[in-house]
Design an enzyme around this catalytic site. Structure first.
Site, PDB file in Angstrom:
ATOM      1  N   GLU A 168     -14.519  -6.754   8.059  1.00 57.84           N
ATOM      2  CA  GLU A 168     -14.371  -8.053   8.736  1.00 57.84           C
ATOM      3  C   GLU A 168     -15.649  -8.890   8.763  1.00 57.84           C
ATOM      4  OE1 GLU A 168     -12.451  -7.558  12.523  1.00 57.84           O
ATOM      5  OE2 GLU A 168     -10.537  -7.127  11.586  1.00 57.84           O
ATOM      6  N   GLU A 380      -5.658  -2.925   8.506  1.00 52.57           N
ATOM      7  CA  GLU A 380      -5.424  -2.920   9.953  1.00 52.57           C
ATOM      8  C   GLU A 380      -4.255  -3.849  10.250  1.00 52.57           C
ATOM      9  OE1 GLU A 380      -8.737  -3.656  12.638  1.00 52.57           O
ATOM     10  OE2 GLU A 380     -10.114  -2.684  11.228  1.00 52.57           O
TER      11      GLU A 380
HETATM   12  C1  BGP Z   1     -10.483  -5.474  14.393  1.00 56.70           C
HETATM   13  C2  BGP Z   1     -11.573  -4.449  14.213  1.00 56.70           C
HETATM   14  C3  BGP Z   1     -11.293  -3.119  14.801  1.00 56.70           C
HETATM   15  C4  BGP Z   1     -10.389  -3.105  16.018  1.00 56.70           C
HETATM   16  C5  BGP Z   1      -9.338  -4.184  16.050  1.00 56.70           C
HETATM   17  C6  BGP Z   1      -8.658  -4.418  17.380  1.00 56.70           C
HETATM   18  O1  BGP Z   1     -11.031  -6.747  14.413  1.00 56.70           O
HETATM   19  O2  BGP Z   1     -11.855  -4.243  12.850  1.00 56.70           O
HETATM   20  O3  BGP Z   1     -12.501  -2.444  14.938  1.00 56.70           O
HETATM   21  O4  BGP Z   1     -10.999  -2.831  17.199  1.00 56.70           O
HETATM   22  O5  BGP Z   1      -9.828  -5.415  15.606  1.00 56.70           O
HETATM   23  O6  BGP Z   1      -9.412  -5.286  18.191  1.00 56.70           O
HETATM   24  P1  BGP Z   1      -9.772  -4.944  19.679  1.00 56.70           P
HETATM   25  O7  BGP Z   1     -10.340  -3.571  19.650  1.00 56.70           O
HETATM   26  O8  BGP Z   1     -10.773  -5.935  20.131  1.00 56.70           O
HETATM   27  O9  BGP Z   1      -8.522  -5.021  20.437  1.00 56.70           O
END
Ligand code: BGP
Length: 481
Positions: A168, A380
Protein backbone atom coordinates in the site's frame (compact mmCIF):
# COMPACT_ATOMS: atom_id res chain seq x y z
CA UNK A 1 -26.57 -12.36 -13.48
CA UNK A 2 -23.58 -14.60 -12.77
CA UNK A 3 -21.88 -15.66 -15.96
CA UNK A 4 -18.90 -17.53 -14.51
CA UNK A 5 -19.87 -20.30 -12.09
CA UNK A 6 -16.50 -21.36 -10.73
CA UNK A 7 -12.92 -20.12 -10.84
CA UNK A 8 -10.03 -21.06 -13.16
CA UNK A 9 -8.07 -24.17 -12.27
CA UNK A 10 -5.12 -23.33 -10.03
CA UNK A 11 -6.84 -20.22 -8.67
CA UNK A 12 -5.22 -19.34 -5.35
CA UNK A 13 -7.63 -19.29 -2.41
CA UNK A 14 -6.18 -18.08 0.86
CA UNK A 15 -5.96 -15.11 3.19
CA UNK A 16 -3.49 -12.45 4.29
CA UNK A 17 -1.70 -11.08 7.36
CA UNK A 18 1.25 -8.82 8.06
CA UNK A 19 4.15 -9.46 10.41
CA UNK A 20 3.86 -6.77 13.08
CA UNK A 21 0.07 -7.13 13.22
CA UNK A 22 0.15 -10.82 14.10
CA UNK A 23 3.57 -12.18 15.09
CA UNK A 24 4.16 -10.75 18.57
CA UNK A 25 7.60 -11.79 19.93
CA UNK A 26 8.48 -8.18 19.21
CA UNK A 27 10.94 -7.79 22.08
CA UNK A 28 13.86 -10.20 22.39
CA UNK A 29 14.21 -13.24 20.10
CA UNK A 30 17.25 -11.56 18.55
CA UNK A 31 15.01 -8.91 17.02
CA UNK A 32 15.20 -5.14 17.42
CA UNK A 33 12.41 -2.57 17.21
CA UNK A 34 10.78 -1.57 13.97
CA UNK A 35 8.80 1.65 13.62
CA UNK A 36 5.47 -0.14 14.04
CA UNK A 37 6.58 -1.53 17.42
CA UNK A 38 7.16 2.03 18.53
CA UNK A 39 4.04 3.51 16.87
CA UNK A 40 1.82 0.81 18.38
CA UNK A 41 3.28 1.39 21.85
CA UNK A 42 2.31 5.04 21.45
CA UNK A 43 -1.19 4.10 20.21
CA UNK A 44 -1.51 1.83 23.24
CA UNK A 45 -0.58 4.66 25.58
CA UNK A 46 -2.94 7.12 23.90
CA UNK A 47 -5.99 4.98 23.09
CA UNK A 48 -5.50 1.82 25.16
CA UNK A 49 -5.31 -0.39 22.03
CA UNK A 50 -3.17 -3.53 22.12
CA UNK A 51 0.43 -3.02 21.04
CA UNK A 52 2.56 -5.30 18.85
CA UNK A 53 4.46 -7.02 21.66
CA UNK A 54 2.21 -10.11 21.65
CA UNK A 55 -0.32 -9.26 18.90
CA UNK A 56 -1.88 -12.66 17.93
CA UNK A 57 1.22 -14.52 19.16
CA UNK A 58 1.55 -16.09 15.73
CA UNK A 59 5.29 -16.50 16.40
CA UNK A 60 4.41 -19.24 18.87
CA UNK A 61 1.18 -20.45 17.20
CA UNK A 62 2.32 -20.61 13.58
CA UNK A 63 1.97 -24.39 13.29
CA UNK A 64 -1.58 -24.28 14.63
CA UNK A 65 -2.37 -21.30 12.38
CA UNK A 66 -1.12 -23.08 9.27
CA UNK A 67 -3.05 -26.22 10.27
CA UNK A 68 -6.22 -24.12 10.44
CA UNK A 69 -5.46 -22.63 7.00
CA UNK A 70 -5.00 -26.15 5.66
CA UNK A 71 -8.30 -27.20 7.23
CA UNK A 72 -10.02 -24.37 5.33
CA UNK A 73 -8.35 -25.68 2.18
CA UNK A 74 -6.05 -22.71 1.52
CA UNK A 75 -3.86 -22.91 -1.55
CA UNK A 76 -2.12 -19.59 -0.74
CA UNK A 77 -1.15 -17.49 2.25
CA UNK A 78 0.03 -13.90 2.02
CA UNK A 79 2.26 -12.75 4.89
CA UNK A 80 5.12 -10.32 5.35
CA UNK A 81 8.67 -10.65 6.60
CA UNK A 82 9.53 -8.47 9.57
CA UNK A 83 12.68 -6.71 8.32
CA UNK A 84 14.02 -6.06 11.84
CA UNK A 85 13.50 -9.72 12.76
CA UNK A 86 15.88 -10.95 10.06
CA UNK A 87 18.19 -7.92 9.96
CA UNK A 88 17.83 -6.20 13.35
CA UNK A 89 19.90 -3.18 12.26
CA UNK A 90 18.30 -2.99 8.82
CA UNK A 91 21.55 -4.08 7.13
CA UNK A 92 24.55 -6.10 8.25
CA UNK A 93 24.46 -8.92 10.77
CA UNK A 94 21.40 -11.21 10.42
CA UNK A 95 19.45 -12.69 13.33
CA UNK A 96 19.66 -16.50 12.90
CA UNK A 97 16.54 -17.14 15.02
CA UNK A 98 14.46 -14.73 12.92
CA UNK A 99 15.77 -16.16 9.65
CA UNK A 100 14.95 -19.65 10.90
CA UNK A 101 11.40 -18.64 11.91
CA UNK A 102 10.45 -17.89 8.29
CA UNK A 103 12.12 -21.09 7.05
CA UNK A 104 9.98 -22.98 9.58
CA UNK A 105 6.81 -21.15 8.56
CA UNK A 106 7.53 -21.77 4.86
CA UNK A 107 8.27 -25.42 5.57
CA UNK A 108 4.92 -25.75 7.32
CA UNK A 109 3.09 -24.06 4.43
CA UNK A 110 4.70 -26.29 1.81
CA UNK A 111 3.95 -29.36 3.89
CA UNK A 112 0.27 -28.39 3.49
CA UNK A 113 0.56 -27.42 -0.21
CA UNK A 114 -0.03 -23.75 0.53
CA UNK A 115 1.69 -21.32 -1.85
CA UNK A 116 3.37 -18.47 0.04
CA UNK A 117 2.91 -14.92 -1.23
CA UNK A 118 5.48 -12.83 0.63
CA UNK A 119 5.49 -9.07 1.21
CA UNK A 120 8.91 -7.58 1.77
CA UNK A 121 7.73 -4.46 3.55
CA UNK A 122 4.41 -3.91 5.32
CA UNK A 123 4.92 -0.59 7.18
CA UNK A 124 7.56 -1.92 9.60
CA UNK A 125 10.84 -0.13 8.82
CA UNK A 126 13.65 -1.05 11.28
CA UNK A 127 14.08 1.74 13.83
CA UNK A 128 17.85 1.47 13.28
CA UNK A 129 17.35 3.01 9.81
CA UNK A 130 14.78 5.53 11.01
CA UNK A 131 17.24 6.72 13.69
CA UNK A 132 20.24 6.63 11.36
CA UNK A 133 18.87 8.75 8.50
CA UNK A 134 15.12 9.28 8.79
CA UNK A 135 13.88 6.15 6.95
CA UNK A 136 12.14 6.97 3.68
CA UNK A 137 13.45 10.54 3.92
CA UNK A 138 16.91 9.60 2.66
CA UNK A 139 18.10 8.23 -0.67
CA UNK A 140 20.21 5.77 1.36
CA UNK A 141 17.01 3.75 1.96
CA UNK A 142 17.08 2.68 -1.70
CA UNK A 143 20.41 0.87 -1.22
CA UNK A 144 19.37 -0.55 2.12
CA UNK A 145 16.03 -1.80 0.82
CA UNK A 146 17.89 -3.53 -1.99
CA UNK A 147 20.30 -5.06 0.56
CA UNK A 148 17.35 -6.40 2.57
CA UNK A 149 15.52 -7.60 -0.56
CA UNK A 150 18.58 -9.46 -1.83
CA UNK A 151 19.16 -10.98 1.60
CA UNK A 152 15.66 -12.48 1.87
CA UNK A 153 15.51 -13.40 -1.82
CA UNK A 154 18.75 -15.38 -1.54
CA UNK A 155 17.62 -16.96 1.72
CA UNK A 156 14.11 -18.01 0.63
CA UNK A 157 14.42 -18.21 -3.17
CA UNK A 158 13.73 -21.93 -3.27
CA UNK A 159 10.66 -21.62 -1.06
CA UNK A 160 8.90 -18.51 -2.41
CA UNK A 161 7.84 -17.75 -5.98
CA UNK A 162 5.43 -14.81 -5.45
CA UNK A 163 7.01 -11.65 -4.02
CA UNK A 164 5.34 -8.33 -3.21
CA UNK A 165 7.80 -5.50 -2.64
CA UNK A 166 5.77 -2.82 -0.81
CA UNK A 167 2.36 -2.87 0.83
CA UNK A 168 0.00 0.00 0.00
CA UNK A 169 2.50 2.62 -1.13
CA UNK A 170 -0.30 5.12 -1.76
CA UNK A 171 -1.52 4.71 1.82
CA UNK A 172 2.02 5.18 3.12
CA UNK A 173 2.23 8.42 1.12
CA UNK A 174 -1.21 9.72 2.04
CA UNK A 175 -0.87 8.84 5.73
CA UNK A 176 2.87 9.41 5.90
CA UNK A 177 2.81 10.54 9.53
CA UNK A 178 0.69 7.61 10.73
CA UNK A 179 2.61 4.87 8.96
CA UNK A 180 6.09 6.15 9.77
CA UNK A 181 8.10 7.52 12.70
CA UNK A 182 8.89 10.96 11.34
CA UNK A 183 11.13 13.72 12.57
CA UNK A 184 9.42 17.08 13.18
CA UNK A 185 11.10 18.47 10.10
CA UNK A 186 9.67 15.64 7.96
CA UNK A 187 6.22 16.03 9.54
CA UNK A 188 5.96 19.68 8.58
CA UNK A 189 7.57 19.45 5.15
CA UNK A 190 4.64 19.22 2.68
CA UNK A 191 6.91 17.84 -0.07
CA UNK A 192 8.33 15.07 2.09
CA UNK A 193 5.71 12.45 1.27
CA UNK A 194 6.26 12.80 -2.50
CA UNK A 195 10.04 12.60 -2.15
CA UNK A 196 9.56 9.50 0.02
CA UNK A 197 7.23 8.10 -2.66
CA UNK A 198 9.97 8.59 -5.26
CA UNK A 199 12.47 6.73 -3.06
CA UNK A 200 9.89 3.95 -2.61
CA UNK A 201 9.58 3.68 -6.40
CA UNK A 202 13.36 3.41 -6.72
CA UNK A 203 13.57 0.85 -3.90
CA UNK A 204 10.71 -1.13 -5.41
CA UNK A 205 12.42 -1.13 -8.83
CA UNK A 206 15.71 -2.42 -7.40
CA UNK A 207 13.83 -5.17 -5.54
CA UNK A 208 11.76 -6.13 -8.60
CA UNK A 209 14.92 -6.49 -10.68
CA UNK A 210 16.45 -8.59 -7.88
CA UNK A 211 13.43 -10.93 -7.84
CA UNK A 212 14.02 -11.70 -11.51
CA UNK A 213 17.77 -12.07 -11.07
CA UNK A 214 17.72 -14.23 -7.94
CA UNK A 215 14.53 -16.30 -7.83
CA UNK A 216 14.11 -19.06 -10.41
CA UNK A 217 10.68 -18.43 -11.97
CA UNK A 218 10.10 -15.58 -9.48
CA UNK A 219 7.02 -13.41 -9.94
CA UNK A 220 7.14 -9.84 -8.69
CA UNK A 221 4.32 -7.52 -7.74
CA UNK A 222 3.38 -4.92 -5.14
CA UNK A 223 0.11 -4.57 -3.22
CA UNK A 224 -1.75 -1.29 -3.73
CA UNK A 225 -4.76 -0.06 -1.84
CA UNK A 226 -7.40 0.42 -4.53
CA UNK A 227 -10.69 2.33 -4.38
CA UNK A 228 -12.62 3.49 -7.43
CA UNK A 229 -13.37 7.23 -7.30
CA UNK A 230 -16.96 7.96 -8.25
CA UNK A 231 -18.31 11.42 -9.09
CA UNK A 232 -20.91 12.71 -6.63
CA UNK A 233 -23.17 13.88 -9.48
CA UNK A 234 -23.04 14.09 -13.28
CA UNK A 235 -22.07 17.75 -13.03
CA UNK A 236 -18.99 17.88 -15.32
CA UNK A 237 -17.05 19.49 -12.45
CA UNK A 238 -17.67 16.43 -10.28
CA UNK A 239 -16.74 14.12 -13.15
CA UNK A 240 -13.48 16.02 -13.55
CA UNK A 241 -12.88 15.78 -9.79
CA UNK A 242 -13.35 11.98 -9.98
CA UNK A 243 -10.87 11.75 -12.84
CA UNK A 244 -8.39 13.89 -10.88
CA UNK A 245 -8.80 11.71 -7.79
CA UNK A 246 -8.28 8.52 -9.82
CA UNK A 247 -5.05 9.93 -11.26
CA UNK A 248 -3.80 11.28 -7.95
CA UNK A 249 -4.69 8.31 -5.73
CA UNK A 250 -4.49 5.32 -8.10
CA UNK A 251 -2.88 5.75 -11.52
CA UNK A 252 0.07 7.76 -10.19
CA UNK A 253 1.19 4.59 -8.37
CA UNK A 254 0.18 2.02 -10.99
CA UNK A 255 1.75 4.03 -13.85
CA UNK A 256 5.08 4.00 -11.99
CA UNK A 257 5.00 0.27 -11.18
CA UNK A 258 3.54 -1.00 -14.44
CA UNK A 259 4.64 1.53 -17.09
CA UNK A 260 7.75 2.95 -15.40
CA UNK A 261 6.57 6.56 -15.67
CA UNK A 262 4.81 9.24 -13.66
CA UNK A 263 1.28 10.37 -14.56
CA UNK A 264 1.78 13.75 -16.26
CA UNK A 265 -1.28 15.50 -14.83
CA UNK A 266 -0.20 14.56 -11.29
CA UNK A 267 3.32 15.91 -11.84
CA UNK A 268 1.80 19.14 -13.21
CA UNK A 269 -0.44 19.42 -10.12
CA UNK A 270 2.46 18.79 -7.72
CA UNK A 271 4.50 21.47 -9.50
CA UNK A 272 1.61 23.97 -9.34
CA UNK A 273 1.19 23.29 -5.63
CA UNK A 274 4.92 23.59 -4.86
CA UNK A 275 5.10 19.90 -3.94
CA UNK A 276 7.34 18.57 -6.70
CA UNK A 277 10.06 16.14 -5.64
CA UNK A 278 13.65 15.77 -6.80
CA UNK A 279 14.39 13.33 -9.62
CA UNK A 280 18.08 12.60 -10.25
CA UNK A 281 19.60 11.51 -13.57
CA UNK A 282 19.15 7.76 -13.98
CA UNK A 283 16.12 7.55 -11.66
CA UNK A 284 13.51 7.25 -14.39
CA UNK A 285 15.61 4.66 -16.22
CA UNK A 286 15.69 2.57 -13.04
CA UNK A 287 11.93 2.92 -12.54
CA UNK A 288 11.42 1.88 -16.17
CA UNK A 289 13.67 -1.16 -15.73
CA UNK A 290 11.74 -2.10 -12.59
CA UNK A 291 8.46 -1.93 -14.51
CA UNK A 292 9.83 -4.53 -16.96
CA UNK A 293 10.14 -6.94 -13.99
CA UNK A 294 6.60 -6.28 -12.73
CA UNK A 295 4.58 -9.44 -13.29
CA UNK A 296 1.32 -8.93 -11.43
CA UNK A 297 -0.49 -6.25 -9.48
CA UNK A 298 -1.65 -6.97 -5.96
CA UNK A 299 -4.71 -5.03 -4.93
CA UNK A 300 -6.13 -4.45 -1.47
CA UNK A 301 -9.80 -3.65 -1.93
CA UNK A 302 -12.06 -2.66 0.96
CA UNK A 303 -14.18 0.22 -0.24
CA UNK A 304 -15.01 2.75 -2.92
CA UNK A 305 -14.86 6.53 -2.58
CA UNK A 306 -16.99 9.40 -3.77
CA UNK A 307 -15.71 12.86 -4.67
CA UNK A 308 -16.96 16.22 -5.86
CA UNK A 309 -15.49 19.45 -7.17
CA UNK A 310 -13.30 20.99 -4.45
CA UNK A 311 -14.68 23.91 -2.44
CA UNK A 312 -12.65 26.99 -3.46
CA UNK A 313 -10.15 27.87 -0.73
CA UNK A 314 -10.60 24.59 1.21
CA UNK A 315 -7.42 23.52 3.03
CA UNK A 316 -5.65 20.25 2.27
CA UNK A 317 -6.46 17.38 4.62
CA UNK A 318 -6.32 13.56 4.63
CA UNK A 319 -9.27 11.31 5.27
CA UNK A 320 -9.57 10.60 8.99
CA UNK A 321 -10.42 7.04 9.91
CA UNK A 322 -13.25 6.28 12.27
CA UNK A 323 -11.47 5.39 15.51
CA UNK A 324 -14.47 4.73 17.74
CA UNK A 325 -16.42 2.09 15.82
CA UNK A 326 -19.69 3.99 15.68
CA UNK A 327 -21.11 4.89 12.28
CA UNK A 328 -20.81 8.38 10.84
CA UNK A 329 -17.47 9.47 12.32
CA UNK A 330 -15.49 10.21 9.23
CA UNK A 331 -13.67 13.29 7.93
CA UNK A 332 -13.30 13.40 4.14
CA UNK A 333 -10.13 14.16 2.20
CA UNK A 334 -9.53 17.48 0.46
CA UNK A 335 -6.90 18.11 -2.20
CA UNK A 336 -7.15 21.83 -3.07
CA UNK A 337 -8.10 22.55 -6.69
CA UNK A 338 -8.33 18.82 -7.40
CA UNK A 339 -11.14 17.04 -5.52
CA UNK A 340 -12.98 16.76 -2.23
CA UNK A 341 -14.33 13.55 -0.67
CA UNK A 342 -18.01 13.14 0.22
CA UNK A 343 -20.53 10.49 1.17
CA UNK A 344 -21.99 8.18 -1.46
CA UNK A 345 -25.70 8.01 -0.68
CA UNK A 346 -26.16 4.83 -2.71
CA UNK A 347 -24.13 2.52 -0.51
CA UNK A 348 -24.05 1.60 3.17
CA UNK A 349 -21.01 1.23 5.40
CA UNK A 350 -19.54 -0.71 8.31
CA UNK A 351 -19.54 0.46 11.94
CA UNK A 352 -16.08 1.78 11.17
CA UNK A 353 -17.46 3.90 8.30
CA UNK A 354 -15.99 1.81 5.48
CA UNK A 355 -18.36 1.99 2.49
CA UNK A 356 -19.44 -1.52 1.46
CA UNK A 357 -19.32 -1.70 -2.32
CA UNK A 358 -18.73 -5.06 -4.06
CA UNK A 359 -19.57 -3.52 -7.46
CA UNK A 360 -16.56 -1.27 -6.93
CA UNK A 361 -14.34 -4.37 -6.93
CA UNK A 362 -15.62 -5.39 -10.35
CA UNK A 363 -15.06 -1.80 -11.49
CA UNK A 364 -11.41 -1.63 -10.37
CA UNK A 365 -10.53 -5.12 -11.62
CA UNK A 366 -11.89 -4.39 -15.08
CA UNK A 367 -10.44 -0.89 -15.15
CA UNK A 368 -6.95 -2.25 -14.34
CA UNK A 369 -7.26 -4.96 -16.98
CA UNK A 370 -8.55 -2.58 -19.66
CA UNK A 371 -5.79 -0.07 -18.97
CA UNK A 372 -2.78 -2.24 -18.18
CA UNK A 373 -3.54 -5.82 -19.34
CA UNK A 374 -1.75 -7.27 -16.31
CA UNK A 375 -2.65 -10.22 -14.06
CA UNK A 376 -4.07 -9.19 -10.69
CA UNK A 377 -4.04 -10.87 -7.29
CA UNK A 378 -6.40 -9.73 -4.55
CA UNK A 379 -4.09 -9.38 -1.56
CA UNK A 380 -6.62 -7.95 0.92
CA UNK A 381 -10.38 -7.55 1.19
CA UNK A 382 -12.39 -7.95 4.34
CA UNK A 383 -14.85 -6.86 6.95
CA UNK A 384 -13.68 -5.38 10.26
CA UNK A 385 -16.18 -5.83 13.08
CA UNK A 386 -16.66 -6.43 16.78
CA UNK A 387 -17.10 -10.23 16.87
CA UNK A 388 -18.51 -12.01 19.89
CA UNK A 389 -17.14 -15.26 21.28
CA UNK A 390 -20.16 -17.23 22.54
CA UNK A 391 -20.00 -19.46 25.61
CA UNK A 392 -19.93 -22.58 23.43
CA UNK A 393 -16.88 -21.31 21.50
CA UNK A 394 -18.82 -20.31 18.37
CA UNK A 395 -18.61 -16.92 16.67
CA UNK A 396 -21.51 -15.88 14.44
CA UNK A 397 -20.30 -13.45 11.77
CA UNK A 398 -22.97 -13.41 9.02
CA UNK A 399 -21.99 -9.83 8.09
CA UNK A 400 -18.49 -11.07 7.11
CA UNK A 401 -19.88 -13.97 5.08
CA UNK A 402 -22.24 -11.62 3.30
CA UNK A 403 -19.44 -9.15 2.54
CA UNK A 404 -17.06 -11.77 1.17
CA UNK A 405 -19.78 -13.56 -0.78
CA UNK A 406 -20.71 -10.38 -2.65
CA UNK A 407 -17.08 -9.60 -3.40
CA UNK A 408 -16.50 -13.10 -4.76
CA UNK A 409 -19.51 -12.57 -7.05
CA UNK A 410 -17.85 -9.36 -8.27
CA UNK A 411 -14.65 -11.34 -8.96
CA UNK A 412 -16.65 -13.81 -11.07
CA UNK A 413 -18.17 -10.98 -13.10
CA UNK A 414 -14.72 -9.46 -13.65
CA UNK A 415 -13.27 -12.81 -14.80
CA UNK A 416 -16.17 -13.14 -17.23
CA UNK A 417 -15.10 -9.76 -18.62
CA UNK A 418 -11.54 -10.90 -19.25
CA UNK A 419 -9.72 -10.10 -15.99
CA UNK A 420 -6.77 -12.44 -15.31
CA UNK A 421 -7.29 -12.97 -11.61
CA UNK A 422 -4.61 -15.10 -9.94
CA UNK A 423 -6.00 -15.42 -6.45
CA UNK A 424 -7.99 -14.15 -3.51
CA UNK A 425 -6.31 -13.47 -0.16
CA UNK A 426 -8.83 -11.67 2.05
CA UNK A 427 -7.86 -9.94 5.26
CA UNK A 428 -7.28 -11.78 7.48
CA UNK A 429 -6.41 -15.45 8.02
CA UNK A 430 -6.94 -15.01 11.77
CA UNK A 431 -7.64 -12.02 14.03
CA UNK A 432 -4.78 -9.58 14.37
CA UNK A 433 -4.07 -5.97 15.27
CA UNK A 434 -5.93 -3.38 13.28
CA UNK A 435 -3.83 -0.46 12.11
CA UNK A 436 -6.32 1.90 13.70
CA UNK A 437 -8.54 0.11 16.22
CA UNK A 438 -6.51 -2.41 18.22
CA UNK A 439 -7.58 -6.04 18.43
CA UNK A 440 -11.25 -5.22 19.03
CA UNK A 441 -11.81 -4.64 15.31
CA UNK A 442 -11.53 -8.14 13.91
CA UNK A 443 -11.22 -9.41 10.34
CA UNK A 444 -10.19 -13.07 10.72
CA UNK A 445 -11.80 -16.38 9.80
CA UNK A 446 -10.29 -17.58 13.09
CA UNK A 447 -11.00 -15.79 16.36
CA UNK A 448 -7.98 -15.10 18.56
CA UNK A 449 -9.09 -14.94 22.16
CA UNK A 450 -7.47 -11.87 23.62
CA UNK A 451 -8.56 -8.30 24.26
CA UNK A 452 -6.77 -4.99 24.11
CA UNK A 453 -6.15 -5.18 27.87
CA UNK A 454 -5.63 -8.88 28.43
CA UNK A 455 -3.54 -11.10 26.15
CA UNK A 456 -4.89 -14.29 27.82
CA UNK A 457 -3.61 -17.36 25.94
CA UNK A 458 -4.56 -16.24 22.42
CA UNK A 459 -6.59 -19.42 22.00
CA UNK A 460 -7.95 -19.97 18.46
CA UNK A 461 -11.67 -20.53 17.65
CA UNK A 462 -13.28 -21.14 14.27
CA UNK A 463 -15.86 -18.51 13.23
CA UNK A 464 -18.94 -19.29 11.13
CA UNK A 465 -17.11 -17.65 8.22
CA UNK A 466 -14.34 -20.29 8.63
CA UNK A 467 -16.75 -23.10 7.74
CA UNK A 468 -18.41 -21.06 5.01
CA UNK A 469 -15.09 -20.13 3.34
CA UNK A 470 -13.95 -23.75 3.59
CA UNK A 471 -16.95 -24.76 1.52
CA UNK A 472 -16.36 -21.97 -1.01
CA UNK A 473 -12.79 -23.18 -1.50
CA UNK A 474 -13.83 -26.84 -1.71
CA UNK A 475 -16.17 -25.97 -4.60
CA UNK A 476 -13.63 -23.60 -6.23
CA UNK A 477 -16.01 -20.70 -5.67
CA UNK A 478 -19.04 -22.41 -7.12
CA UNK A 479 -21.07 -22.70 -3.94
CA UNK A 480 -21.34 -19.38 -2.15
CA UNK A 481 -24.29 -20.27 0.07
C1 BGP B 1 -4.85 -2.29 5.00
C2 BGP B 1 -3.52 -2.74 5.56
C3 BGP B 1 -3.59 -3.83 6.56
C4 BGP B 1 -4.86 -3.89 7.39
C5 BGP B 1 -6.11 -3.42 6.69
C6 BGP B 1 -7.31 -3.14 7.57
O1 BGP B 1 -4.78 -0.96 4.62
O2 BGP B 1 -2.66 -3.18 4.53
O3 BGP B 1 -2.40 -3.84 7.28
O4 BGP B 1 -4.73 -3.52 8.69
O5 BGP B 1 -5.89 -2.29 5.91
O6 BGP B 1 -7.25 -1.84 8.10
P1 BGP B 1 -7.44 -1.55 9.63
O7 BGP B 1 -6.52 -2.48 10.33
O8 BGP B 1 -7.07 -0.14 9.86
O9 BGP B 1 -8.85 -1.82 9.93
Amino acid sequence: MEIVTSFPEGFLWGAATSAYQCEGAAEGYGKKDNQQDVINREIHDEYGYADASVASDHYHHYKEDVALMAEMGFSSYRFSINWARVLPDGVGEPNPEGVEFYHNLLHELHAHNIEPVVTMWHYDLPMALVNKYGGWGSRQIVDDFEYYACFILNEYKDEVKYWLTINEQSIVVNYIDRKNKLTNEQKFDPKFRYQANHYMNLAHARAAIAVHEIVPGGQCGAALDMAPYYPHTCDPKDILAAKNASNFKNYFYMDAYICGEYTESVLAYLKRQGLMFDIQPGDMELIKKGSECFDFLGINYYQSACVKAPTPGAARRSKQNNKIGKGGHVVYEVQPDLFEGCKNEFIGDTDFSMPIDPVGLEYVLEDINDRYHIPVMICENGFGAYDKLEKDGSIHDPYRIEYIREHIKAMKAAIANGVKLLGYNPWSAFDLLSTSNGIAKRYGFVYVDRTDDDVKECKRYRKDSFYWYKNVIATNGKNLE
